[in-house]
Design a protein around this motif. Sequence first.
Motif, mmCIF file in Angstrom:
data_model
loop_
_atom_site.group_PDB
_atom_site.id
_atom_site.type_symbol
_atom_site.label_atom_id
_atom_site.label_comp_id
_atom_site.label_asym_id
_atom_site.label_seq_id
_atom_site.Cartn_x
_atom_site.Cartn_y
_atom_site.Cartn_z
ATOM 1 N N PRO A 193 0.724 -1.190 0.054
ATOM 2 C CA PRO A 193 -0.160 -0.092 0.019
ATOM 3 C C PRO A 193 0.860 1.438 0.035
ATOM 4 O O PRO A 193 1.948 1.266 0.861
ATOM 5 N N GLY A 194 0.565 2.233 -0.611
ATOM 6 C CA GLY A 194 1.400 3.319 -1.118
ATOM 7 C C GLY A 194 2.662 3.241 -1.737
ATOM 8 O O GLY A 194 3.482 3.746 -1.195
ATOM 9 N N ALA A 195 2.816 2.364 -2.546
ATOM 10 C CA ALA A 195 4.050 1.919 -3.105
ATOM 11 C C ALA A 195 4.537 3.225 -3.944
ATOM 12 O O ALA A 195 5.762 3.496 -4.084
ATOM 13 N N PHE A 196 3.741 4.118 -4.699
ATOM 14 C CA PHE A 196 4.021 5.170 -5.299
ATOM 15 C C PHE A 196 4.967 6.293 -4.264
ATOM 16 O O PHE A 196 5.980 6.798 -4.638
ATOM 17 N N GLU A 197 3.972 6.656 -3.142
ATOM 18 C CA GLU A 197 4.931 7.306 -2.160
ATOM 19 C C GLU A 197 6.083 6.913 -1.799
ATOM 20 O O GLU A 197 7.079 7.558 -1.712
ATOM 21 N N GLU A 198 6.112 5.535 -1.481
ATOM 22 C CA GLU A 198 7.623 4.882 -0.749
ATOM 23 C C GLU A 198 8.517 5.121 -2.109
ATOM 24 O O GLU A 198 9.644 5.278 -1.826
ATOM 25 N N GLY A 199 8.184 4.904 -3.304
ATOM 26 C CA GLY A 199 9.010 5.092 -4.441
ATOM 27 C C GLY A 199 9.408 6.487 -4.548
ATOM 28 O O GLY A 199 10.798 6.640 -4.709
ATOM 29 N N LEU A 200 8.804 7.538 -4.181
ATOM 30 C CA LEU A 200 9.419 8.736 -4.333
ATOM 31 C C LEU A 200 10.358 9.178 -3.039
ATOM 32 O O LEU A 200 11.467 9.707 -3.229
ATOM 33 N N LYS A 201 10.025 8.558 -1.847
ATOM 34 C CA LYS A 201 10.979 8.548 -0.979
ATOM 35 C C LYS A 201 12.368 7.843 -1.266
ATOM 36 O O LYS A 201 13.366 8.838 -0.717
ATOM 37 N N LYS A 202 12.350 6.637 -1.789
ATOM 38 C CA LYS A 202 13.356 6.089 -2.089
ATOM 39 C C LYS A 202 14.329 6.865 -3.138
ATOM 40 O O LYS A 202 15.432 6.714 -3.288
ATOM 41 N N MET A 203 13.560 7.433 -4.176
ATOM 42 C CA MET A 203 14.045 7.952 -5.055
ATOM 43 C C MET A 203 14.845 9.218 -4.761
ATOM 44 O O MET A 203 16.169 9.714 -4.781
ATOM 45 N N LYS A 204 14.385 10.096 -3.511
ATOM 46 C CA LYS A 204 14.851 11.031 -2.894
ATOM 47 C C LYS A 204 16.101 10.910 -2.209
ATOM 48 O O LYS A 204 17.296 11.499 -2.061
ATOM 49 N N GLU A 205 16.204 9.234 -1.753
ATOM 50 C CA GLU A 205 17.319 8.768 -0.902
ATOM 51 C C GLU A 205 18.525 8.468 -1.889
ATOM 52 O O GLU A 205 19.729 7.898 -1.517
ATOM 53 N N GLY A 206 18.096 8.217 -3.122
ATOM 54 C CA GLY A 206 19.033 7.907 -4.403
ATOM 55 C C GLY A 206 19.008 6.334 -4.401
ATOM 56 O O GLY A 206 19.972 5.899 -5.281
ATOM 57 N N ASP A 207 18.206 5.378 -4.088
ATOM 58 C CA ASP A 207 18.027 3.883 -4.082
ATOM 59 C C ASP A 207 17.249 3.542 -5.479
ATOM 60 O O ASP A 207 16.378 3.488 -5.483
ATOM 61 N N LEU A 208 18.050 3.732 -6.563
ATOM 62 C CA LEU A 208 17.347 3.532 -7.787
ATOM 63 C C LEU A 208 16.740 2.382 -8.096
ATOM 64 O O LEU A 208 15.556 2.195 -8.493
ATOM 65 N N PRO A 209 17.296 1.295 -7.774
ATOM 66 C CA PRO A 209 16.899 0.046 -7.825
ATOM 67 C C PRO A 209 15.534 -0.358 -7.131
ATOM 68 O O PRO A 209 14.417 -0.742 -7.842
ATOM 69 N N VAL A 210 15.470 0.217 -5.771
ATOM 70 C CA VAL A 210 14.384 -0.059 -4.887
ATOM 71 C C VAL A 210 13.206 0.782 -5.340
ATOM 72 O O VAL A 210 12.004 0.563 -5.400
ATOM 73 N N THR A 211 13.636 2.298 -5.953
ATOM 74 C CA THR A 211 12.621 3.333 -6.486
ATOM 75 C C THR A 211 12.137 2.459 -7.443
ATOM 76 O O THR A 211 10.571 2.552 -7.894
ATOM 77 N N ILE A 212 12.855 1.810 -8.568
ATOM 78 C CA ILE A 212 12.106 1.158 -9.747
ATOM 79 C C ILE A 212 10.978 0.147 -9.164
ATOM 80 O O ILE A 212 10.307 0.034 -9.637
#
Length: 111
Positions: free
Chosen positions: A53-72
């Motif tokens: 649940p909330g995968a999009f928001e989690e993806g944005l958080k990981k993007m800001k952290e620079g964790d590209l594979p997890v963001t994807i």
Amino acid sequence: SDTEFWDKMQAEWEEMARRNWISENQEALGQVTISTIEKGYYFHTDNPFKDWPGAFEEGLKKMKEGDLPVTILYLEAAILQEPNDAEAWQFLGITQAENENEQAAIVALQR
């Protein structure tokens, strides 16, 4: 020289075409480890976040952290949950480009 450049481009184009043919062939035989939920974009089948649940928001958080594979993975999960989410496709395309996966980036951004 110009001839060398175009010869190299032709060789790369032929290699890409060969890979696509092999991928389609393997997919028909069930040998591919990715699925084609959306035509042209290959999603990870072993995505641990696919029901998150909330995968999009989690993806944005990981993007800001620079964790590209997890963001994807998070963004793919968000798209699997909501296939017509243009913003999720856009961020997925941007992240794929930053992760130097140009083909996936192009397909995602076209969506």
